[in-house]
Design a protein around this motif. Structure first.
Motif, PDB file in Angstrom:
ATOM      1  N   TYR A 149       0.810  -1.085  -0.001  1.00  0.00           N
ATOM      2  CA  TYR A 149       0.056   0.038   0.100  1.00  0.00           C
ATOM      3  C   TYR A 149       0.834   1.385   0.019  1.00  0.00           C
ATOM      4  O   TYR A 149       0.376   2.429   0.064  1.00  0.00           O
ATOM      5  CB  TYR A 149      -0.966   0.131   1.286  1.00  0.00           C
ATOM      6  CG  TYR A 149      -2.168  -1.096   0.987  1.00  0.00           C
ATOM      7  CD1 TYR A 149      -3.014  -0.944   0.060  1.00  0.00           C
ATOM      8  CD2 TYR A 149      -2.137  -2.077   2.003  1.00  0.00           C
ATOM      9  CE1 TYR A 149      -3.909  -1.741   0.031  1.00  0.00           C
ATOM     10  CE2 TYR A 149      -3.100  -3.022   1.875  1.00  0.00           C
ATOM     11  CZ  TYR A 149      -4.170  -2.703   1.028  1.00  0.00           C
ATOM     12  OH  TYR A 149      -5.078  -3.757   0.637  1.00  0.00           O
ATOM     13  N   TYR A 203      -6.509  -6.486   4.007  1.00  0.00           N
ATOM     14  CA  TYR A 203      -6.613  -6.380   2.510  1.00  0.00           C
ATOM     15  C   TYR A 203      -7.941  -6.628   2.116  1.00  0.00           C
ATOM     16  O   TYR A 203      -8.680  -5.605   1.323  1.00  0.00           O
ATOM     17  CB  TYR A 203      -5.941  -7.741   1.983  1.00  0.00           C
ATOM     18  CG  TYR A 203      -6.131  -7.908   0.371  1.00  0.00           C
ATOM     19  CD1 TYR A 203      -5.532  -7.024  -0.421  1.00  0.00           C
ATOM     20  CD2 TYR A 203      -7.190  -8.604  -0.147  1.00  0.00           C
ATOM     21  CE1 TYR A 203      -5.704  -7.281  -1.703  1.00  0.00           C
ATOM     22  CE2 TYR A 203      -7.282  -9.036  -1.240  1.00  0.00           C
ATOM     23  CZ  TYR A 203      -6.512  -8.151  -2.171  1.00  0.00           C
ATOM     24  OH  TYR A 203      -6.637  -8.407  -3.619  1.00  0.00           O
ATOM     25  N   ASP A 219      -9.938  -3.334   2.707  1.00  0.00           N
ATOM     26  CA  ASP A 219      -9.549  -2.124   1.962  1.00  0.00           C
ATOM     27  C   ASP A 219     -10.249  -2.267   0.797  1.00  0.00           C
ATOM     28  O   ASP A 219     -10.650  -1.317  -0.149  1.00  0.00           O
ATOM     29  CB  ASP A 219      -8.063  -1.860   2.150  1.00  0.00           C
ATOM     30  CG  ASP A 219      -7.413  -0.840   1.543  1.00  0.00           C
ATOM     31  OD1 ASP A 219      -7.925   0.258   1.844  1.00  0.00           O
ATOM     32  OD2 ASP A 219      -7.086  -0.862   0.293  1.00  0.00           O
TER      33      ASP A 219
END
Length: 287
Positions: free
Chosen positions: A110, A165, A168
Motif C-alpha cells: 500500500y 486487505y 480495504d
C-alpha cells in the motif's frame, strides 16, 4: 482512537475469560467452537441489511473470508500445541511479533509511509512484546518444536494482513458485521468438523459450563474484530500504526490485568517491556 481502544479492551477481555476457563474447569476447545457461533450470531444481529446467501457467495470477499475463518481455528490449535510444548511466553511472543507482517505488507503493497520516529516506535514495539512476555529464564525453544511458534508467527500475521486487505479492497463500513459473521461462522463450522473427526478418540460430551464459557468468549471476540475494522477505517492513521498500537497495547493491558486480577508477579525485564510499550505507542501515535 476510541474504536482502537475498544478493540484492545475486548481483546484483553478474551485473555481474562481464557484465564477463568481454568478456574471453572471449562474445556477450551468446546467453548471456543461455541464462541465462534456466538460471534457469528452477533454479526448477523448487528447487520442492518438483508442477508442474501447467493449474493454473499458471489461477493468478491466471500471465499477469502471463509478461508480466513478456517485459518482462525487452525492457528488456535497450533497455538495451544505450541503453548504445551514451548510454553505460553514463546507462543505469546510469536503471536504478537507477527505484527511485523501486516506492517511490512502495508509499507510494501500500500506504499504507506512512516516517519523516522514511527519506524523507531515499531522497532521498540517488537522489543516491548519480547520483554513484557518472557518469564524467569527467558524463551527456551526445543529445536524439534521450532516449527510451531514459526507457524503461529506466520499464521497470526497472515490473519491480520488478510483482514486489512479484505477491508480495504471489498468492504464498506455497513458490511463489517456480516463480514465478521462469515469469518466466525466458517471458524465454528471448521471447529465442529474437527470435533466430529476426533469424536472416536474423544467422545463429545454436552456440558453447560462449556456453552456458557463460549457465550462469554464470543461476544468480546466479535467486537474485537468489529472495532479493529472500524479503527482501520480511520483516515488519520495508517494500518501499520494501527496494528502496532493494537498489538502492543493488548500486551501492555493484559499484563496489568494479570497483576491486578490474578496477582501475577513481574520481573524487572517485564517492567522494561511495559515501559518500551508506552514509548512505542506514543511514538507511533503522535509522530
Amino acid at each position: 482512537m476510541l474504536n482502537l481502544a475498544l478493540s484492545v479492551l475486548c481483546s484483553s477481555l478474551i485473555f481474562v475469560i481464557f484465564k477463568l476457563f481454568g478456574t471453572y474447569k471449562i474445556q477450551s476447545i468446546y467453548a471456543i467452537v461455541v464462541n465462534y457461533f456466538v460471534a457469528c450470531i452477533c454479526g448477523i444481529l448487528f447487520y442492518d441489511g438483508k442477508i442474501n446467501v447467493s449474493e454473499l457467495v458471489g461477493s468478491g470477499w466471500f471465499y477469502g473470508t471463509f478461508a480466513l475463518g478456517i485459518l482462525f481455528i487452525t492457528i488456535f490449535n497450533i497455538m495451544a500445541k505450541s503453548s504445551q510444548l514451548n510454553g505460553v511466553a514463546v507462543t505469546s511472543v510469536a503471536t504478537k511479533m507477527s505484527l511485523a507482517i501486516p506492517v511490512l505488507f502495508a509499507l510494501l503493497v500500500y506504499k504507506e509511509s512512516l516517519s523516522i520516529w514511527q519506524g523507531l516506535g515499531i522497532l521498540l514495539a517488537l522489543a516491548a512484546v519480547y520483554f513484557a512476555s518472557i518469564k524467569k529464564k527467558g524463551l527456551v525453544i526445543a529445536p524439534k518444536t521450532l516449527l510451531l511458534p514459526f507457524l503461529v508467527f506466520i499464521g497470526s500475521g497472515v490473519i491480520d494482513t488478510t483482514i486489512k486487505y479484505i477491508q480495504d479492497e471489498f468492504l464498506d463500513e455497513s458490511m463489517y458485521p456480516i463480514f465478521s459473521a462469515t469469518v466466525f461462522g466458517a471458524a465454528g463450522t471448521t471447529g465442529v468438523l474437527f470435533l466430529l473427526f476426533n469424536s472416536k478418540k474423544t467422545p463429545i460430551k454436552r456440558n453447560l459450563k462449556n456453552v456458557l464459557g463460549g457465550i462469554c468468549l464470543g461476544i468480546p471476540n466479535y467486537f474485537s474484530i468489529y472495532f479493529l475494522l472500524q479503527a482501520l477505517n480511520n483516515p488519520k492513521f495508517n494500518s501499520a500504526s494501527i496494528f502496532t498500537i493494537n498489538n502492543v497495547a493488548i500486551v501492555m493491558f493484559t499484563t496489568f490485568i494479570g497483576i491486578l486480577l490474578f496477582k501475577e508477579k513481574l520481573q524487572p525485564k517485564n517492567w522494561l517491556g511495559i515501559g518500551l510499550a508506552v514509548i512505542s505507542i506514543l511514538l507511533v501515535a503522535l509522530f
